[in-house]
Design an enzyme around this catalytic site. Structure first.
Site, PDB file in Angstrom:
ATOM      1  N   HIS A 233       0.980  -1.284  -0.023  1.00  0.00           N
ATOM      2  CA  HIS A 233       0.384  -0.096  -0.043  1.00  0.00           C
ATOM      3  C   HIS A 233       0.597   1.439  -0.278  1.00  0.00           C
ATOM      4  O   HIS A 233       0.774   2.136   0.505  1.00  0.00           O
ATOM      5  CB  HIS A 233      -0.897   0.237   1.519  1.00  0.00           C
ATOM      6  CG  HIS A 233      -2.308  -0.917   1.104  1.00  0.00           C
ATOM      7  ND1 HIS A 233      -2.402  -1.171   3.061  1.00  0.00           N
ATOM      8  CD2 HIS A 233      -2.858  -1.649   0.018  1.00  0.00           C
ATOM      9  CE1 HIS A 233      -3.487  -2.285   2.137  1.00  0.00           C
ATOM     10  NE2 HIS A 233      -3.313  -3.312   1.008  1.00  0.00           N
ATOM     11  N   ASP A 431      15.692   1.114 -28.693  1.00  0.00           N
ATOM     12  CA  ASP A 431      16.647   0.311 -28.757  1.00  0.00           C
ATOM     13  C   ASP A 431      17.353   0.016 -29.631  1.00  0.00           C
ATOM     14  O   ASP A 431      18.413  -0.378 -29.479  1.00  0.00           O
ATOM     15  CB  ASP A 431      16.042  -1.193 -29.220  1.00  0.00           C
ATOM     16  CG  ASP A 431      15.327  -1.776 -30.409  1.00  0.00           C
ATOM     17  OD1 ASP A 431      15.634  -0.986 -30.810  1.00  0.00           O
ATOM     18  OD2 ASP A 431      15.536  -3.503 -30.086  1.00  0.00           O
TER      19      ASP A 431
END
Length: 597
Positions: A233, A431
């Protein structure tokens, strides 16, 4: 580090209910009580023990996607990271009530001071209210609290206990499978308690997550920093580590945190660490991790357990208990009995329950067998790159200058990796810089080995072709490999002993023509073909003019509509607005400029 703060949704308040309806569309055996956000079996078997699980949303597939006859017949869902109310839990109990009893399993119920408090209170209140409303059935509802986090020591958590993390999913599966077999309430409850007592989980994240509808957070973790022991959380973790260590250093550290008994404050699971421990390994994706990274984590986790003498009987992996879009993972170990417990719980029983089939939409496939040593098939021998031959070799006019030029070109590509990568993030898939730098590093390696020399330029071109094929991959690797392989073939046909400019010009022209048989790209195309063809066309008139032609061709791609290559899939107007050149074309420019030095 940037947190993903954009989401696909109708509105933040409607997201949970919209997602639950989508789950029912995908799984017709499920039904929904929208007012209470309860997912349940449309036609439950009321002759068997029913498990009710639940908690705050944002941890999908847990809890809603674990609803199944062999897991939990009902799940009650709160808002994101918020406990469901006692009324919602009571409704879930009513929907699956039967004569066999039920076993509510709130998954996040240990840390009473934070977001887990509501789960304990509301599930517990629902249980007590049910007993008050139905005193004749007060003993037919059991309550299990699962806490498996090892990040919080006993001293720190002496009141609140351990947080519940991904280990609860193993409790769901094992207890749910026993209930589906017709196990009694007492036996289902006993195995749930037993499994809960032998779980250890540790989480690690590169960043915290973002809750839909909330403000975009400030950067929480550094670009080269991770956090160990963080909660699901957004609670802070046990410690931060910088720089981010490689997996083969990180994973053994995490495994030690679960298995070590040297520190009484953090030893929760009774590992013997004498070579007799057997475990189930759960590698949990916290929501934002790629499958590629997860695969590497699985391998390293198994390796770390092997090195500690811990036998892995089963491996499960994937998103089980997520934290929205958190880029991280957790490791869970379930220590198996070894010998049969006082309750008749054995390793064989637990594994068979874990292996029982289920139609729960969130349960991930597993092999249902003990993982074996990875079989690595021997690779076929690749075409040998042989050292230069003294017989009939085509040599450069100046061997040292030739080798220096190759070295300069490679180092220039390595230096330009960041610039080219930034271009490709706009014009392609991001890339190109990495691909070219991988090729450059490979060529430098074979250059140091003496495979590429000015004494045999043909063998050098073959070596570069092989490096492009094996180290670069993808489209660029194939194009470079074909070009240099064709160049080697063309040079072989020369009767000259020295690779003069005329020899190179002829061979380059032949190589480009051969390359055209494999690609439809022709100048102008906004690809590496543009500067490459410019170089081949102008080189006969002089090297300086060829360099200028390459520079101009690469620059022109800034304002060019893409006809081929990675940019053909990107909006042309947007590319022109960005004024970014084609990354592949820029790579050719970097190479030629370095050769010209």
């Amino acid at each position: 580090m940037v947190v993903q703060s954009k989401h696909f949704l109708n509105s933040p308040p409607s997201l949970v209910l919209d997602a639950l309806r989508g789950l029912c569309v995908l799984n017709p055996h499920l039904a929904i009580d929208p007012a209470n956000k309860v997912i349940h079996l449309a036609n439950p078997d009321r002759s068997k023990v029913a498990l009710v699980c639940g908690g705050g949303s944002g941890h999908e597939p847990s809890h809603s996607a674990f609803v199944a006859s062999s897991l939990a017949p009902a799940a009650v869902c709160g808002n994101v990271f918020a406990s469901p109310s006692a009324g919602q839990v009571r409704r879930a109990i009513d929907l699956v009530t039967n004569d066999a009893g039920m076993c509510p399993l709130p998954p996040l119920t240990v840390d009473y001071t934070r977001n887990y408090t509501g789960d304990v209170l509301n599930f517990g209140l629902a249980k007590e209210q049910y007993a008050a409303f139905h005193p004749d059935k007060s003993d037919r509802v059991k309550f299990v609290i699962v806490g498996d986090d090892v990040a919080v020591g006993r001293k720190q958590g002496k009141i609140v206990g351990r947080r519940g993390l991904a280990g609860v999913c193993l409790v769901y599966k094992i207890a749910g499978a026993l209930a589906a077999r017709g196990g009694s309430l007492e036996k289902v409850y006993a195995i749930a308690e037993y499994v809960s007592s032998r779980l250890g989980t540790i989480g690690v994240g590169l960043e915290h997550c973002h809750v839909p509808g909330t403000a975009e957070p400030d950067t929480h973790l550094g670009a080269n920093e991770l956090e160990i022991g963080l909660g699901i959380h957004n609670e802070s973790g046990h410690r931060r580590v910088s720089p981010v260590p490689p997996l083969n250093e990180l994973i053994p550290d995490l495994v030690q945190m679960i298995t070590s008994t040297a520190d009484p404050d953090r030893s929760f699971v009774p590992f013997k660490n004498d070579g007799t421990d057997d475990v189930v390994l759960l590698v949990n994706n916290l929501g934002g991790l790629s499958e590629l990274e997860l695969g590497a984590i699985i391998g390293e986790a198994k390796s770390a357990l092997d090195k500690q003498g811990i036998k892995t009987m089963r491996v499960l992996a994937g998103p089980f208990m997520t934290s929205l879009n958190m880029p991280g993972f957790s490791l869970t170990l379930l220590l198996l009995p070894g010998t049969e417990s006082d309750d008749g719980i054995s390793t064989d029983l637990i594994l068979s329950l874990l292996d029982d089939p289920t139609n729960a939409p969130g349960w991930r496939w597993s092999s249902k067998t003990e993982p074996k040593t990875v079989v690595e098939t021997a690779s076929l021998a690749s075409v040998n790159i042989v050292p230069p031959s003294s017989q009939s070799a085509l040599r450069a006019p100046d061997a040292r200058s030739f080798e220096s030029a190759v070295e300069r070109a490679c180092k220039a590509l390595l230096a330009a990796e960041g610039e080219i990568t930034d271009m490709d993030k706009i014009a392609g898939d991001g890339d190109c810089g990495l691909t070219l730098s991988a090729g450059a590093s490979g060529v430098l390696d074979v250059l140091k080995q003496g495979v590429i020399t000015g004494g045999d330029v043909i063998n050098g071109m073959i070596a570069i072709s092989k490096v492009a094929e094996e180290k670069m991959g993808g489209t660029s690797g194939a194009l470079y490999s074909i070009f240099f392989s064709s160049l080697a073939q063309a040079l072989t046909r020369s009767s000259a002993a020295v690779a003069t400019t005329e020899v190179w010009c002829s061979a380059l022209k032949t190589a480009l023509a051969r390359l055209y048989t494999y690609t439809r790209a022709r100048p102008p195309s906004r690809t590496l073909i543009d500067p490459l063809s410019a170089f081949v066309d102008v080189l006969p008139a002089g090297f300086d003019g060829a360099v200028k032609a390459v520079q101009d061709a690469a620059e022109r791609t800034r304002d060019m509509e893409a006809k081929a290559g990675r940019s053909a899939y990107v909006g042309g107007d947007w590319l022109k607005e960005q004024k970014v050149p084609d990354p592949g074309a820029w790579g050719v420019k970097v190479i030629v400029e370095a050769l010209a030095q």
